[in-house]
Write a protein that holds these residues in place. Sequence first.
Motif, PDB file in Angstrom:
ATOM      1  N   ALA A   8       3.657  19.427   4.298  1.00  0.00           N
ATOM      2  CA  ALA A   8       2.858  20.432   4.998  1.00  0.00           C
ATOM      3  C   ALA A   8       2.018  21.141   3.950  1.00  0.00           C
ATOM      4  N   VAL A   9       0.721  21.274   4.226  1.00  0.00           N
ATOM      5  CA  VAL A   9      -0.177  21.966   3.308  1.00  0.00           C
ATOM      6  C   VAL A   9      -0.796  23.147   4.062  1.00  0.00           C
ATOM      7  N   GLN A  10      -0.333  24.341   3.743  1.00  0.00           N
ATOM      8  CA  GLN A  10      -0.774  25.543   4.448  1.00  0.00           C
ATOM      9  C   GLN A  10      -2.045  26.056   3.803  1.00  0.00           C
ATOM     10  N   LEU A  40      -5.346  19.134  -3.507  1.00  0.00           N
ATOM     11  CA  LEU A  40      -4.713  18.085  -2.680  1.00  0.00           C
ATOM     12  C   LEU A  40      -4.187  16.949  -3.534  1.00  0.00           C
ATOM     13  N   ASN A  41      -4.946  16.593  -4.584  1.00  0.00           N
ATOM     14  CA  ASN A  41      -4.471  15.519  -5.467  1.00  0.00           C
ATOM     15  C   ASN A  41      -3.171  15.888  -6.148  1.00  0.00           C
ATOM     16  N   SER A  42      -3.033  17.156  -6.541  1.00  0.00           N
ATOM     17  CA  SER A  42      -1.778  17.559  -7.173  1.00  0.00           C
ATOM     18  C   SER A  42      -0.632  17.468  -6.162  1.00  0.00           C
ATOM     19  N   VAL A  43      -0.921  17.769  -4.888  1.00  0.00           N
ATOM     20  CA  VAL A  43       0.084  17.640  -3.832  1.00  0.00           C
ATOM     21  C   VAL A  43       0.455  16.164  -3.634  1.00  0.00           C
ATOM     22  N   ILE A  78       0.845  -1.190   0.000  1.00  0.00           N
ATOM     23  CA  ILE A  78       0.000   0.000   0.000  1.00  0.00           C
ATOM     24  C   ILE A  78       0.880   1.240   0.000  1.00  0.00           C
ATOM     25  N   ILE A  79       0.469   2.222  -0.778  1.00  0.00           N
ATOM     26  CA  ILE A  79       1.243   3.462  -0.806  1.00  0.00           C
ATOM     27  C   ILE A  79       0.737   4.380   0.299  1.00  0.00           C
ATOM     28  N   MET A  80       1.634   4.702   1.227  1.00  0.00           N
ATOM     29  CA  MET A  80       1.280   5.572   2.348  1.00  0.00           C
ATOM     30  C   MET A  80       1.790   6.989   2.048  1.00  0.00           C
ATOM     31  N   LYS A  81       0.946   7.953   2.309  1.00  0.00           N
ATOM     32  CA  LYS A  81       1.381   9.348   2.209  1.00  0.00           C
ATOM     33  C   LYS A  81       0.733  10.113   3.365  1.00  0.00           C
ATOM     34  N   THR A  82       1.402  11.160   3.820  1.00  0.00           N
ATOM     35  CA  THR A  82       0.880  11.932   4.944  1.00  0.00           C
ATOM     36  C   THR A  82       0.853  13.414   4.596  1.00  0.00           C
ATOM     37  N   LEU A  83      -0.295  14.049   4.880  1.00  0.00           N
ATOM     38  CA  LEU A  83      -0.394  15.496   4.722  1.00  0.00           C
ATOM     39  C   LEU A  83      -0.726  16.123   6.067  1.00  0.00           C
TER      40      LEU A  83
END
Length: 194
Positions: A143-145, A129-132, A6-11
């Motif tokens: 980090a997404v400000q 968010l998808n582009s991020v 599974i691909i894990m990503k964190t925002l």
Amino acid sequence: NNIFRIIMKTLFLIRHGKASLEGSDRERGLTDEGIEHAKQISDILLKVEPKIQKIFSSPLRRAILTIQPFSDAMNLEINIVEALHEKITGNTEGKNLNEEKKKMWEDFDSKLPGGESSSEATQRALSGLNSVLNDLHENGSAAVQCHGTLIALILHNYDSSFGFDQWKSMTMPDIYQINYDGEKAQIIHIGCEN
């Protein structure tokens, strides 16, 4: 057996610090208190796991100024994502603002003249968010400000119990962590010690 990996990503979604009311929506900066908030945010983000590798921000000045101390501390550039600007409220003249805000949570298609509906703002935010997410490597963390209403709409998209009351109880600044695990999104409220 690699198929099941599974691909894990964190925002880390960050609501900006206290903003000044001077100037246009794009140009409004931070108050002295907001500048302190930006330092607080930086201290918290420096300690989070997984360690943040990239920074993305709304194009609005109050957002950029909030993430600046962290950007400086980490020596990471701030990537501007136009789609992450705050929900456009529209013309509120002669309207009860609180009622309008409540309506925005009850009817996702309602909007004021010149404004966006909640569904329009949600679609825009999710495309941002998808582009991020597409920009992040596996196990990557960013980090997404961003802004209060937009963050609330994003959280509502993943957890429909997040609504008007939860949005009202958000602090300024505030931090939410979203762990993406394939298609699943887990929300953790980190918050700020105010």
